[in-house]
Design a protein around this motif. Structure first.
Motif, PDB file in Angstrom:
ATOM      1  N   GLN A 129      24.393  70.284  -0.909  1.00  0.00           N
ATOM      2  CA  GLN A 129      23.796  69.007  -0.517  1.00  0.00           C
ATOM      3  C   GLN A 129      23.389  68.284  -1.795  1.00  0.00           C
ATOM      4  OE1 GLN A 129      23.462  68.350   2.970  1.00  0.00           O
ATOM      5  NE2 GLN A 129      24.725  70.189   3.005  1.00  0.00           N
ATOM      6  N   SER A 130      23.767  67.014  -1.880  1.00  0.00           N
ATOM      7  CA  SER A 130      23.590  66.244  -3.106  1.00  0.00           C
ATOM      8  C   SER A 130      22.160  66.229  -3.654  1.00  0.00           C
ATOM      9  CB  SER A 130      24.031  64.808  -2.836  1.00  0.00           C
ATOM     10  OG  SER A 130      23.665  63.972  -3.901  1.00  0.00           O
ATOM     11  N   SER A 131      21.997  66.700  -4.876  1.00  0.00           N
ATOM     12  CA  SER A 131      20.751  66.558  -5.650  1.00  0.00           C
ATOM     13  C   SER A 131      21.045  67.076  -7.046  1.00  0.00           C
ATOM     14  CB  SER A 131      19.590  67.352  -5.048  1.00  0.00           C
ATOM     15  OG  SER A 131      19.697  68.720  -5.373  1.00  0.00           O
ATOM     16  N   GLU A 132      20.188  66.729  -8.002  1.00  0.00           N
ATOM     17  CA  GLU A 132      20.455  67.181  -9.373  1.00  0.00           C
ATOM     18  C   GLU A 132      20.389  68.703  -9.477  1.00  0.00           C
ATOM     19  OE1 GLU A 132      17.634  64.851 -11.454  1.00  0.00           O
ATOM     20  OE2 GLU A 132      19.077  63.270 -11.938  1.00  0.00           O
ATOM     21  N   MET A 133      19.458  69.313  -8.736  1.00  0.00           N
ATOM     22  CA  MET A 133      19.377  70.766  -8.778  1.00  0.00           C
ATOM     23  C   MET A 133      20.587  71.399  -8.080  1.00  0.00           C
ATOM     24  SD  MET A 133      17.017  71.150 -10.773  1.00  0.00           S
ATOM     25  CE  MET A 133      16.447  72.815 -10.995  1.00  0.00           C
ATOM     26  N   PRO A 138      19.611  60.998   0.159  1.00  0.00           N
ATOM     27  CA  PRO A 138      19.519  62.359  -0.375  1.00  0.00           C
ATOM     28  C   PRO A 138      20.237  63.367   0.530  1.00  0.00           C
ATOM     29  CG  PRO A 138      17.471  61.789   0.723  1.00  0.00           C
ATOM     30  CD  PRO A 138      18.394  60.597   0.865  1.00  0.00           C
ATOM     31  N   ASP A 139      20.488  64.519  -0.029  1.00  0.00           N
ATOM     32  CA  ASP A 139      21.002  65.664   0.729  1.00  0.00           C
ATOM     33  C   ASP A 139      22.288  65.375   1.493  1.00  0.00           C
ATOM     34  OD1 ASP A 139      18.838  67.047  -0.235  1.00  0.00           O
ATOM     35  OD2 ASP A 139      17.583  66.555   1.493  1.00  0.00           O
ATOM     36  N   GLN A 140      23.196  64.677   0.863  1.00  0.00           N
ATOM     37  CA  GLN A 140      24.492  64.424   1.483  1.00  0.00           C
ATOM     38  C   GLN A 140      25.486  65.470   0.983  1.00  0.00           C
ATOM     39  OE1 GLN A 140      25.191  61.759   3.740  1.00  0.00           O
ATOM     40  NE2 GLN A 140      22.961  61.814   3.765  1.00  0.00           N
ATOM     41  N   PRO A 141      26.542  65.705   1.770  1.00  0.00           N
ATOM     42  CA  PRO A 141      27.445  66.812   1.401  1.00  0.00           C
ATOM     43  C   PRO A 141      28.361  66.517   0.215  1.00  0.00           C
ATOM     44  CG  PRO A 141      28.263  65.673   3.344  1.00  0.00           C
ATOM     45  CD  PRO A 141      26.919  65.071   3.037  1.00  0.00           C
ATOM     46  N   ILE A 142      28.545  67.533  -0.607  1.00  0.00           N
ATOM     47  CA  ILE A 142      29.566  67.513  -1.661  1.00  0.00           C
ATOM     48  C   ILE A 142      30.377  68.798  -1.475  1.00  0.00           C
ATOM     49  CG2 ILE A 142      30.055  67.524  -4.137  1.00  0.00           C
ATOM     50  CD1 ILE A 142      27.277  66.350  -4.625  1.00  0.00           C
ATOM     51  N   ARG A 143      31.698  68.658  -1.415  1.00  0.00           N
ATOM     52  CA  ARG A 143      32.539  69.837  -1.200  1.00  0.00           C
ATOM     53  C   ARG A 143      33.464  70.019  -2.404  1.00  0.00           C
ATOM     54  NH1 ARG A 143      34.780  68.278   3.488  1.00  0.00           N
ATOM     55  NH2 ARG A 143      36.864  68.143   2.600  1.00  0.00           N
ATOM     56  N   ILE A 144      33.557  71.230  -2.861  1.00  0.00           N
ATOM     57  CA  ILE A 144      34.426  71.524  -4.004  1.00  0.00           C
ATOM     58  C   ILE A 144      35.418  72.601  -3.575  1.00  0.00           C
ATOM     59  CG2 ILE A 144      34.485  72.230  -6.433  1.00  0.00           C
ATOM     60  CD1 ILE A 144      31.386  71.853  -6.377  1.00  0.00           C
ATOM     61  N   LYS A 190      30.926  61.943   0.756  1.00  0.00           N
ATOM     62  CA  LYS A 190      30.979  60.868   1.750  1.00  0.00           C
ATOM     63  C   LYS A 190      30.153  59.658   1.304  1.00  0.00           C
ATOM     64  CE  LYS A 190      31.431  63.835   5.915  1.00  0.00           C
ATOM     65  NZ  LYS A 190      32.642  64.426   5.711  1.00  0.00           N
ATOM     66  N   GLY A 191      30.030  59.482   0.001  1.00  0.00           N
ATOM     67  CA  GLY A 191      29.190  58.412  -0.541  1.00  0.00           C
ATOM     68  C   GLY A 191      29.951  57.116  -0.775  1.00  0.00           C
ATOM     69  N   HIS A 192      29.334  56.249  -1.568  1.00  0.00           N
ATOM     70  CA  HIS A 192      29.956  54.964  -1.889  1.00  0.00           C
ATOM     71  C   HIS A 192      31.270  55.188  -2.633  1.00  0.00           C
ATOM     72  CE1 HIS A 192      26.526  52.874  -0.494  1.00  0.00           C
ATOM     73  NE2 HIS A 192      25.717  53.259  -1.458  1.00  0.00           N
ATOM     74  N   PRO A 193      32.250  54.310  -2.388  1.00  0.00           N
ATOM     75  CA  PRO A 193      33.521  54.443  -3.133  1.00  0.00           C
ATOM     76  C   PRO A 193      33.357  54.088  -4.606  1.00  0.00           C
ATOM     77  CG  PRO A 193      33.549  52.483  -1.732  1.00  0.00           C
ATOM     78  CD  PRO A 193      32.249  53.195  -1.445  1.00  0.00           C
ATOM     79  N   GLY A 209      39.419  57.440   4.348  1.00  0.00           N
ATOM     80  CA  GLY A 209      38.437  57.088   5.372  1.00  0.00           C
ATOM     81  C   GLY A 209      37.093  56.850   4.718  1.00  0.00           C
ATOM     82  N   GLN A 210      36.094  57.644   5.083  1.00  0.00           N
ATOM     83  CA  GLN A 210      34.754  57.477   4.511  1.00  0.00           C
ATOM     84  C   GLN A 210      34.506  58.448   3.356  1.00  0.00           C
ATOM     85  OE1 GLN A 210      32.499  54.994   5.595  1.00  0.00           O
ATOM     86  NE2 GLN A 210      34.461  54.395   6.484  1.00  0.00           N
ATOM     87  N   GLU A 211      35.573  59.088   2.864  1.00  0.00           N
ATOM     88  CA  GLU A 211      35.397  60.121   1.838  1.00  0.00           C
ATOM     89  C   GLU A 211      36.000  59.734   0.502  1.00  0.00           C
ATOM     90  OE1 GLU A 211      35.078  64.591   3.714  1.00  0.00           O
ATOM     91  OE2 GLU A 211      36.821  64.046   2.519  1.00  0.00           O
TER      92      GLU A 211
END
Lengths: 164, 112
Positions: free
Chosen positions: A27-31, A78-84, A100-103, A147-149
């Motif tokens: 989940q998106s955050s610096e940590m 905050p806390d949005q998904p990042i997938r690797i 799924k953030g801003h393009p 799409g939104q990704e």
């Protein structure tokens, strides 16, 4: 008896075997960037990469993930998904990072020019190094909006396997 | 951000006790450097031997520290580990700072 030749041969053998594909999400955050980097590097353990290769992988991923945390997902999200995900092919590690953030502005990754440092100290750049480092260290960097990704694909030429 | 500081000759030596200067701590690092170096010696030596990872945010924070100390004071670097050295080399920032391989070398060069 210590035998460096046999050891390095073992290392090459480890890199000859493809690593099974893997994927991780945070989940998106610096940590969370630290967590993702630690998790990703741990998954590469079977490849027995040397410290130089590991530092390349860690730096490229850190810059790509920091960009997502700072730009794709603003503070209000905050806390949005990042997938690797990572696939090991003959020519190295193919990594896809999606969010799924801003393009990206203009729908493409920044050119990533080297910063001009032949300037007065007070004009020395404090940022703008991230995309330069990614483009310098990674190969085949490409971005698309699905799409939104956001999907960022790149290749790291480590654990390259010899043709047999 | 934990830093330790001491005086060596005419230099203030600031040692980073964390293993990473990344986006999560870049701002805290910058602020800690400002408060630690406030009113100190003209030359500040940043000892990075315990740091095994730096990203572009961390690099930016070190550049910001140098600019904060300018023009009357100087920031020099020592003890760059391979991963940290790589970031300085790739961005050519190794040509902007005086970089010493060890604390010892930096102290000797300064007193020479």
């Amino acid at each position: 008896m210590h035998n460096p030749t046999a050891q390095s041969h073992a290392g090459n053998d480890a890199q000859q075997r493809p690593l099974p594909p893997f994927q991780l999400s945070v989940q998106s955050s610096e940590m969370a960037v630290r967590e993702a980097l630690g998790g990703f590097i741990a998954c590469l353990n079977p490849l027995q990469l040397d410290l130089e290769e590991i530092s390349t992988v860690e730096l490229v991923l850190a810059e790509a993930l920091n960009n997502i945390v700072e730009h794709a997902y603003p503070v209000a999200m905050p806390d949005q998904p990042i997938r690797i995900s990572c696939v090991h092919r003959r020519d190295g590690l193919w990594i896809t990072i999606s969010d799924k953030g801003h393009p990206m502005p203009d729908g493409q990754v920044p050119i990533g020019m080297a910063q001009d440092i032949d300037v007065d100290i007070m004009d020395m750049p404090e940022g703008g190094f991230g995309w330069f480092l990614i483009k310098d260290l990674a190969k085949d960097v490409s971005y698309c909006r699905k799409g939104q990704e956001n999907c960022l694909d790149l290749r790291l030429a480590v654990a390259v396997r010899r043709a047999i | 951000m934990e830093l330790s500081t001491k005086t060596e000759g005419h230099m203030q030596v600031v040692s980073v006790l964390h293993s990473r200067i990344d986006a999560a701590v870049a701002l805290a690092f910058k602020e800690a450097m400002r408060s630690q170096t406030d009113g100190g010696a003209d030359t500040v030596l940043l000892d990075l031997q315990k740091v095994d990872f730096i990203d572009s945010s961390g690099l930016g924070a070190i550049v910001a520290t140098m600019k904060h100390l300018s023009p009357d004071r100087k920031l020099v670097l020592a003890g760059l580990t391979p991963a940290v050295d790589k970031v300085f080399r790739l961005t050519r920032m190794d040509s902007v700072f005086s970089v010493f391989s060890s604390l010892h070398d930096a102290v000797e060069a300064q007193s020479a």
